[in-house]
Write an enzyme that holds these catalytic residues in place. Sequence first.
Site, PDB file in Angstrom:
ATOM      1  N   GLU A  55      21.980  13.520 -59.770  1.00  0.00           N
ATOM      2  CA  GLU A  55      20.711  12.844 -60.088  1.00  0.00           C
ATOM      3  C   GLU A  55      19.694  13.864 -60.598  1.00  0.00           C
ATOM      4  O   GLU A  55      18.902  13.568 -61.488  1.00  0.00           O
ATOM      5  CB  GLU A  55      20.160  12.135 -58.830  1.00  0.00           C
ATOM      6  CG  GLU A  55      18.832  11.421 -59.069  1.00  0.00           C
ATOM      7  CD  GLU A  55      18.237  10.786 -57.817  1.00  0.00           C
ATOM      8  OE1 GLU A  55      18.828  10.896 -56.727  1.00  0.00           O
ATOM      9  OE2 GLU A  55      17.150  10.187 -57.938  1.00  0.00           O
ATOM     10  N   SER A  92      -6.672  -4.974 -48.620  1.00  0.00           N
ATOM     11  CA  SER A  92      -6.346  -4.099 -47.470  1.00  0.00           C
ATOM     12  C   SER A  92      -7.032  -4.513 -46.174  1.00  0.00           C
ATOM     13  O   SER A  92      -7.362  -3.668 -45.347  1.00  0.00           O
ATOM     14  CB  SER A  92      -6.706  -2.631 -47.761  1.00  0.00           C
ATOM     15  OG  SER A  92      -6.075  -2.191 -48.915  1.00  0.00           O
ATOM     16  N   CYS A 108      18.866   9.137 -46.400  1.00  0.00           N
ATOM     17  CA  CYS A 108      19.215   8.867 -47.794  1.00  0.00           C
ATOM     18  C   CYS A 108      19.090  10.128 -48.649  1.00  0.00           C
ATOM     19  O   CYS A 108      19.921  11.017 -48.519  1.00  0.00           O
ATOM     20  CB  CYS A 108      18.415   7.687 -48.321  1.00  0.00           C
ATOM     21  SG  CYS A 108      19.273   6.839 -49.654  1.00  0.00           S
ATOM     22  N   LYS A 130     -23.432 -19.475 -37.911  1.00  0.00           N
ATOM     23  CA  LYS A 130     -23.903 -19.399 -39.298  1.00  0.00           C
ATOM     24  C   LYS A 130     -22.716 -19.501 -40.273  1.00  0.00           C
ATOM     25  O   LYS A 130     -22.752 -20.276 -41.246  1.00  0.00           O
ATOM     26  CB  LYS A 130     -24.616 -18.054 -39.485  1.00  0.00           C
ATOM     27  CG  LYS A 130     -25.339 -17.889 -40.778  1.00  0.00           C
ATOM     28  CD  LYS A 130     -26.210 -16.653 -40.671  1.00  0.00           C
ATOM     29  CE  LYS A 130     -26.591 -16.094 -42.001  1.00  0.00           C
ATOM     30  NZ  LYS A 130     -27.232 -14.778 -41.869  1.00  0.00           N
ATOM     31  N   HIS A 151      19.401   3.539 -44.333  1.00  0.00           N
ATOM     32  CA  HIS A 151      17.998   3.570 -43.899  1.00  0.00           C
ATOM     33  C   HIS A 151      17.849   2.913 -42.525  1.00  0.00           C
ATOM     34  O   HIS A 151      17.582   1.708 -42.448  1.00  0.00           O
ATOM     35  CB  HIS A 151      17.124   2.809 -44.901  1.00  0.00           C
ATOM     36  CG  HIS A 151      16.992   3.485 -46.223  1.00  0.00           C
ATOM     37  ND1 HIS A 151      15.920   4.279 -46.544  1.00  0.00           N
ATOM     38  CD2 HIS A 151      17.815   3.488 -47.292  1.00  0.00           C
ATOM     39  CE1 HIS A 151      16.086   4.740 -47.778  1.00  0.00           C
ATOM     40  NE2 HIS A 151      17.222   4.272 -48.248  1.00  0.00           N
ATOM     41  N   GLU A 163      15.448   3.088 -40.551  1.00  0.00           N
ATOM     42  CA  GLU A 163      14.058   2.688 -40.280  1.00  0.00           C
ATOM     43  C   GLU A 163      13.797   1.203 -40.519  1.00  0.00           C
ATOM     44  O   GLU A 163      12.926   0.612 -39.885  1.00  0.00           O
ATOM     45  CB  GLU A 163      13.081   3.554 -41.100  1.00  0.00           C
ATOM     46  CG  GLU A 163      13.056   3.329 -42.616  1.00  0.00           C
ATOM     47  CD  GLU A 163      14.104   4.107 -43.393  1.00  0.00           C
ATOM     48  OE1 GLU A 163      15.106   4.520 -42.783  1.00  0.00           O
ATOM     49  OE2 GLU A 163      13.933   4.290 -44.616  1.00  0.00           O
ATOM     50  N   ARG A 213      22.016   5.092 -55.341  1.00  0.00           N
ATOM     51  CA  ARG A 213      23.047   5.078 -56.394  1.00  0.00           C
ATOM     52  C   ARG A 213      24.035   6.231 -56.234  1.00  0.00           C
ATOM     53  O   ARG A 213      25.089   6.234 -56.825  1.00  0.00           O
ATOM     54  CB  ARG A 213      22.391   5.269 -57.766  1.00  0.00           C
ATOM     55  CG  ARG A 213      21.529   4.131 -58.218  1.00  0.00           C
ATOM     56  CD  ARG A 213      21.023   4.380 -59.647  1.00  0.00           C
ATOM     57  NE  ARG A 213      19.775   3.658 -59.848  1.00  0.00           N
ATOM     58  CZ  ARG A 213      19.713   2.347 -60.086  1.00  0.00           C
ATOM     59  NH1 ARG A 213      20.800   1.645 -60.167  1.00  0.00           N
ATOM     60  NH2 ARG A 213      18.534   1.762 -60.241  1.00  0.00           N
TER      61      ARG A 213
HETATM   62  N1  GLN Z   1      17.870   8.924 -55.141  1.00  0.00           N
HETATM   63  C1  GLN Z   1      18.967   8.844 -54.213  1.00  0.00           C
HETATM   64  C2  GLN Z   1      20.014   7.839 -54.668  1.00  0.00           C
HETATM   65  O1  GLN Z   1      19.710   6.961 -55.465  1.00  0.00           O
HETATM   66  C3  GLN Z   1      18.474   8.512 -52.816  1.00  0.00           C
HETATM   67  C4  GLN Z   1      17.816   7.179 -52.696  1.00  0.00           C
HETATM   68  C5  GLN Z   1      17.005   7.007 -51.446  1.00  0.00           C
HETATM   69  O2  GLN Z   1      16.605   7.977 -50.800  1.00  0.00           O
HETATM   70  N2  GLN Z   1      16.690   5.767 -51.092  1.00  0.00           N
HETATM   71  O3  GLN Z   1      21.136   7.906 -54.235  1.00  0.00           O
END
Ligand code: GLN
Length: 538
Positions: free
Chosen positions: A407, A16, A383, A225, A509, A511, A464
């Site tokens: 899920e 780290s 997501c 040093k 995503h 980000e 998924r």
């Molecule tokens: N668990 C959810 C899916 O697989 C969302 C996945 C996530 O947030 N990256 O669809």
Amino acid sequence: MNNTKYIFVLGGVASSLGKGIISASLAKLLQARGFTVTIQKLDPYINVDPGTLNPYEHGECYVTEDGAETDLDLGHYERFLNVRTSQANNVTTGRIYQSVIQKERRGDYLGETVQVIPHITDEIKYSIQLLGNDGNYDFVITEVGGTVGDIESLPYIEAIRQLRWELGKSVVTIHLTLIPYLRAAGELKTKPTQHSVRALLESGVQADIIVCRTEKHITDSMRSKIALFCNVEQKAVIESIDAESIYDIPLLMMEEKLDQVVLEKLGMPMGSEPDMKRWNEFLFRLKNPKEEVTIGLVGKYVELKDAYKSINEAFVHAGTTHQCKVSVRLVHSEYVNEQNVAEKLAGLDGVLVAPGFGERGIEGKIISIRYARENKIPFLGICLGMQCAVVEFGRNVLGYTDAHSTEMNSKTPYPVIDIMASQKKITSKGGTMRLGIYPCTLKPGTKVFEAYLKTDIKERHRHRYEFNNKYLEAYENAGMMAVGINPKDNLVEVVELTDHPWFVGVQFHPEYQSTVANPHPLFEGFVKAAIDYKQKVQ
Ligand code: GLN
């Protein structure tokens, strides 16, 4: 002939210390001098990739355009350099062994005993040079995970020793170490660094440059040093002092002339000074905010600051666009309930519900979304966060009792989020999600369109489950609109509420694509909505 130069960054004394940031900062300086650079991370663990790891292990899993699930350091590389990385930029011991074992089964080594040396080390050397061989880069910076002295790093260090021998002046090795400050003695100590450099030398690798992570300035006599005991020139002893922001580090490294020492050691032309104008402008905006907003990040990994790394950095980037400090307050979704939600989300100017997997903390996310929806607080769901927004709307607006994602509840009477058809038959977990970049078409006249200012976008995915189109009409009739669609598979990628100042859920995503040079438009739009909200409620 290929002239790519190889720079290795190895860590010693402690983990780290920020090898990823030092690598990215050096890369930035070389890039700002007009060179082409890429960075690679070698991870000594046996997982083939970090996709199956819990974020508590190594923090967030970063997803590249080509769908590789990688170490979070690749996120730093992209954010600093604004250059895309790929599967080739992250190699693990698992991947190396997998490839060697596949070759062995194919018969590529017929008759030979397959061994760590030369077969594993050859595979490591091949993976390192893969990025350099296509001639696209002047420099390949390779960061080795872990710390010198770890058993599992040994084959990597041996591969570097061999490459130093084979490539001669085209290789330079940087050793990042810690100079601890002993408060009781009031002194900085160099002994651990001496030991660490010696441990590296025992494996046959002499450090060319030593970067000293420290909380207090190191003196000239300490530099001499360290130089004397570690066989390096004094100017190759570089101080890396604790900084206020990771984005200060390239400038600190420039002051210490890290890039110049590297170029000199590699016999490269110095050229002109790094052009850091845009970087400096970014830093100025970052350090001189004119306003401040507080965003609640509702997730279940809040004890660990690296779990949502890319989201936090995307807020830093987007904040600078508006010269606004974005304070991110972590809200643990497991502890949010109907009784305390107003208290937990009090004072927030925006709510972001994080990505994730599994049941834990899910109800707290759904309750937080309801609060943001009903109280017209700007909301961004990423997501799983978007999926929870769909579940919440189903339960509380459409009256779908016990609506859920399959899920979390495979028996729900209202499977408003369901497993994708393409995922149904997949049983193995590693690298099998819908991963990487996919196109999405946005509807004009929406919040997302206002942010991106175009209809055709591409974003990265890792999931998924998806919005169940069976319910689309009911949702749209009630005011939750599908405003971003995958043009090929008709998957819902973005939902928005008509009756809300800024409520956006995205299946992708955003980000992962935010960089210093290109803050992400959706985060910029969200921060702007938070600024407007704050002005209104004040
Ligand atoms: N668990 C959810 C899916 O697989 C969302 C996945 C996530 O947030 N990256 O669809």
